[in-house]
Design an enzyme around this catalytic site. Structure first.
Site: not given
Lengths: 329, 329, 329, 329, 329, 329
Positions: E37, E191, E193
């Site tokens: 924390e 590009k 996929r």
């Protein structure tokens, strides 16, 4: 599943509503500490339930308001499904604008506080001005007690020669509703400020000579306005016996006595606020429990409030504009 | 430019703060209608000004709270540059959690209401629990009246044989602050619920035999807790003459008399709340006006409050964790 | 219809809760990119469903917190009917106030973040302080693991001569709950800051000579406080074998070893946080899955949580004020 | 229970959706005053119902937007259970960023307005950029009309030698979706600003010599971009007959004629916006009513939208990062 | 008066900004407890000051984000006049849409969290997509580091035969800005996929044969995309020595080594994020301190950011529509 | 520093205000795309400035409203110090309540939209009803044009035998203000619905025989109400030549002609809205630029608006209640 809760402002009305709905009143407990702080506790769970907290914000208005907010906070924290405030008499409704600069608009602020505390719906009766609804962004349903009051008045008022009187320009639409329902002519009184806060009734539209007058208003606090109206009507030759009908009968201090002295013979109010003592026999109280119960039942059932409203609707339409309209269905 | 406004809860304190700051008190007007509704009006513009509204939410708490909210709404609508609430005594602070399920957390709700009405900063004194600050998302500065109370007590308390007594576990950090400042040992009393709402003091940490006890607390309402503490201390052999110091002296009903009867010889409080009547000569009132004025002056000047807080800070640190730390400068 | 989802903080607990509720765990997928960014994806729709996301904000607290927020955002955007966070261990709960000026109140901020991300309900266990509930304006239910821990402890603790020890003033109410349930006396230790962040146990209320001590706490992080307590108890002549019970067993670093070295023979914790490795045989873990499942079941059914709470409720009541009360039913 | 309402932007589409869902269209009435102010009235109650307001924000966009907001306000005030906006064409979606400093982000502002007026869910088709969803914090479902358009195109397009053309880099993902579904190669055109607002197509990725080109886009306003693309394709030796497919066929002014003159033989659009006049026979309109009805049905039934989306999903994935992933089930 | 504060993410940059502005860095302190924390403390008051918290949300992103939120909460509670977040690298910016249904839009959520914690202004550099600004309703200024990077590159890049390469369609506008400033041609890679998360560079717009390529991007995380681009360029006959310029040089893991192995000779980044270790001599770091300081100075002085932006503005304009325009002055 | 911006609704008025304030009008640019979408761009920075956007929401009301919202969004995103909307004519103000159930309260919704878009202050003239202020939680200053209109009327009206006429009950307070300023008697007409939207003037308070009537109203749209009033006055024997004064002269369609035909000789309006064409010579236009400039100057200087308001204030006080009051100073 739903739960009817009552604050301390008007447990009798809450009990009446619950009875009408055939359900026991939800258990809760309000403590007041010696320093005046309130402590609210629900004594049964409202988890997932639609909760209706019945609490007019009648005098002492600030205590009743904070208590209502505390109830709402308790419901929210106990995961209520819906938290609705049923506020038959909505205190501070008259503070709906700034009469002078540098004032609060208290009714608008109260609307914000209610929403801030988690209230999601408001049910009230005969709001002082319809614009107060616009202070909210949650649904507010303002029911009308006028039909019920008309039913009560009809039996005793000598309809043959009676007129309905609006005590000032602001009540004309409510008075029109009365006049339409009772089949009577309408008379309007006009007030004008004379100096400072003093006003005087200066004009009257319509004839009252020899007529029995039913003066109508949304509320009676000290009764001052109505006493003034009574005097003006008598001066204009009205029948000595006057009738008065008003939704919210706060009847503070000597209001009832003052009205009777001014010639009022019968006084009709509803029980939106708890009576502050024993009522004079000339004061007739019309119960709003059935009206509220009916609205709650329709709300729970997803039914239209149309029938409950339509009277009020008719009497409210203001300046209307011509429009090219397109029905879509 | 700034303006100090006063609600009706404590005009004397507001006047004192304004005097300290060398400014006249802003003009405003509060009306109360016969039905109990409040009407607030600012009688000078606050346009663009930093406004400090001085209003402890002391009894009648709900009236003072709603009035404070109405002042805030008036300031916002008149285009105040900043609206700060100076609430020396913060009512409902003890309602900071749900003791049982299905209760509101009223202090959290009040915090939300203040923010909802447009309050942007809060200045208060000796909040009942420091967590109340976390109910807000606006700056809240909780000042400490302990240094001023210690200064007052120091003259009369026989420091040689005195001890500081915390009446229960919740006041230990405040009592530690007193003890450190006065150079006195600390004694802690423990209460335990016996049945229902009844508690009994069951333990005591530290010796009081023959010692003069200064019992400290954040507030005195009815004085019940302190009377109990006095009895327990007498039973334990404390010196018959007791001293009491508490920031908020509500002193409701017969609280002063009850404390005197229980052996309290001198009672130190501050003027965070207006006295409800003539005070008994044994009640010494320490003025918080200078403390509040100093905080307002620093706030306006963008100066640190550090000196005003550091005492309080020291006495508040709870359970601390070991940490690897990284100074960034 | 409802769905139980699990973040990556404690999938075993989520699976246990789902099993108790007789439902398969909702399918979801968490990716962590090389730069540490999280990507959450629900692999089945939650449209219209009541979703319970089970995620203690245990270390690494910030990762678990942001992941929980991302789950909530995903649920909201997929039109979940209700998004509830089940946070058995609530990280940052100790940051509930400003120890010094110019600090955040991180627990209050976390509450705001959770609401901001669309969480509408919180279920947690043994919050560090009850005021944290007030940081929220949504329903927060803080369940108690004390009954289950007492059941576990009862078998092994020599009840005849045992005492319950609160390691400091802040745990007295929780320790009282243990003492009541086990029928044992209560002993309270007091700490006081010595310098800087160092504290020392300076007082002890109650006798421990020859007694077997059960030290209780809400959590064990490094165990430092408990080791200190153990030493103080040994010095005071307590039985060499100590017992410890705490809800949240973070047991960071060498915490377990340190406690064992300090004479702790048996250590009881719950599984609100996932164990960080293989646990020592002296550490007994009580399952909170049934408690959480029971709360979820009641919440879904609109049933009261009363039975789940009542123990906790009893142990929490603080300073109570005398009140004139009015039951409304 | 649910209600389908129609604004005045596209009553035919609303009727088609209602018909698909086997329910009559909810009755409502829109007036337009001579000063252009709109007045909306629901002519049947929506109390407790899930309301779907069908209103593309097509030209005149500001009128249709304000009307939609007014419908939402009316639904909220009549206690609708859920208020959803079905906005098949989302006007201002292209204003999703500041091209120059000191501009509004109008799409973000419109999202805020819709939420402000009480809209709790949005259903739309082929948003210009997926980021617009992030302007909302309520569920937004952007459906894809590409599958339906592909089905329509498939019959007439000579698939043997056709290619799909993206008119600029921003439409590549949508064009990829078309290409995948039709089993065709993808060609991308690149534009570059020449001076001021003038752009020129400067590059082309992929061969179009002798190929039949299907140019795809999300919308056709004036058709300028598409005319430019057509010219570039013809210059590059494409087959003289071009096909165009676009979801939103605003077809402003002489758009259709311009496209036909530029060599477009067949033009496929959907009915997300109402046709502004009689359509040329070469314009084929694909109905989206079934798609919207199917989404509403799934939403009401709490069913997944997966099938409706999966095509769109595939075509949208941007730059993906390698991730260590953790399935949780 | 203003204060520059630094979180722990990049104290060197904060110091540089403060130095540029001729002011000492504000004192603050961050602790990290053993459980992870964070505890933030301001060590000087920010009362009434304009505070700029400098904290890129670089890895570990969640820690840096929560720390930034905690700083903001601390500033708000200490009555800062304005709380601005200077986030040179904005983590989660790529999560600006839902790639698949049932995901969060984390960048939108982070925007909401920042506003929820009290941040009123954001200053950042080269946001991944300009739409992220629309996730906020507070002012967001996204500065451009491209001019400074161009200045650095210009000295070493053989401008005679060089080209600027955009590694994918999403970076075209940034690459255009580089190309315009350096007077070089632009080459775009595409590009697509292939399967799952795998992409392949399939197209190239523009000739690179024998040319020295400057590949530009907004950020380098693992460098995977750039390595792919380098390979594609080499295959296409580019000059073996490649240059890379990117604003945010996270350079995770072996990113630098991988790029060097792939033929990158010089790597230009800025110091928006703190370097994670010793940098390789081929990595040139351009300081953004002066840019940030200049923006802060203009913001404090109410001066236009125009000069700082105009480059970026030029390169960003997307599809533009013909408009009838009306200048108002 | 402040900036006056103009939307496209009334650039002449904006220029006049800027001229009065001795400052050039801020540069901005509004484009309207062929599809009707608006694009706003500020052409100089407003960073840190107090911005006053001058834009009456006159017809086309929805376009002007959305444009105003877009201006506000642009100002907010460019870090304006304050964003104020100067809306001399506030469209939709008459939609301040629900005439029938199931309607929006459009004026309340518009108020919410303005606040949602970042407007922090509103300056307007002669709001239709004062309650509209309560729809906002930001400062709203409604100035009165009545003093300026009275000054204009005074020269030509034969004061000796003239009367001021309120065309219905809702305008009585405005008419009273005229009457007081001009020293003339007041006459009130009453309308009553006859059937559907048709109303008829049924009553008249005060004598008009032979008198020159000045009919006053807040606005003239189609002029229908005033034509009706004119007819009723003629029937009652009024002098044939009528005067009309109204703040907002929309004068739609043939309004001017209709009024002239009905006997209106002189028509006084202000320039709160831009004239829609060449005005008839009988229409006198009073400039409100000086009034607005004066209000802006006072607002910037933190001065009271008292003088600007006091007239209006006097004419507005409604039903007043007797109160026990407490001055605090």
């Amino acid at each position: 599943m739903f739960t009817i809760l009552s604050g301390t402002a008007h447990p009798d009305l809450a009990a009446a509503v619950a009875r009408e709905l055939g359900t026991p009143l939800g258990k809760s407990h309000v403590e007041r500490f010696p320093d005046g702080e309130l402590s609210v506790r629900l004594e049964e769970t409202v988890r997932g339930r639609e909760v209706f907290i019945i609490q007019p914000t009648s005098p002492p208005v600030n205590d009743h308001l904070v208590e209502l907010l505390a109830f709402a906070d308790a419901c929210r924290r106990d995961s209520a499904g819906l938290t609705a405030a049923v506020v038959p008499y909505f205190g501070y409704a008259r503070s709906d604008r700034r009469n002078r600069r540098r004032e609060p608009i208290t009714a608008s602020m109260v609307a914000a506080l209610l929403q801030c505390a988690g209230i999601e719906r408001v049910l009230t009766i005969d709001l002082h001005t319809p614009q107060v609804e616009g202070f909210f962004h949650i649904p507010v349903d303002s029911l009308s007690a006028v039909p019920a009051l008309c039913d009560a008045v009809r039996d005793r008022l000598p309809l043959g020669d009676a007129v309905v009187v609006s005590p000032d320009a602001g009540r004309v639409s409510m008075a029109t509703d009365y006049a339409d329902r009772l089949g009577l002519p309408l008379v309007v009184l006009h007030k004008r400020r004379v100096s400072g806060a003093d006003t005087k009734i200066t004009h009257r539209v319509g004839d009252v000579r020899g007529r029995t007058c039913l003066i109508v208003d949304d509320m009676i606090a000290t009764g001052g306005t109505l006493v003034e109206s009574a005097e003006a009507l008598h001066e204009a030759g009205a029948h000595p016996d006057l009738f008065v009908a008003a939704t919210h009968g706060l009847l503070l201090g000597t209001a009832t006595e003052d009205l009777l002295s001014a010639g009022v013979r019968e006084l009709y109010v509803t029980d939106t606020v708890a009576p502050s003592g024993r009522l004079h026999p000339s004061v007739h109280v019309v119960a709003v429990g059935p009206l509220l119960a009916s609205a709650i039942r329709r709300d729970l059932g997803g039914e239209s409030f149309q029938e409950l409203y339509e009277q009020a609707a008719r009497s409210r339409a203001g300046r209307r504009r011509r429009a090219s309209s397109a029905d879509v269905s």
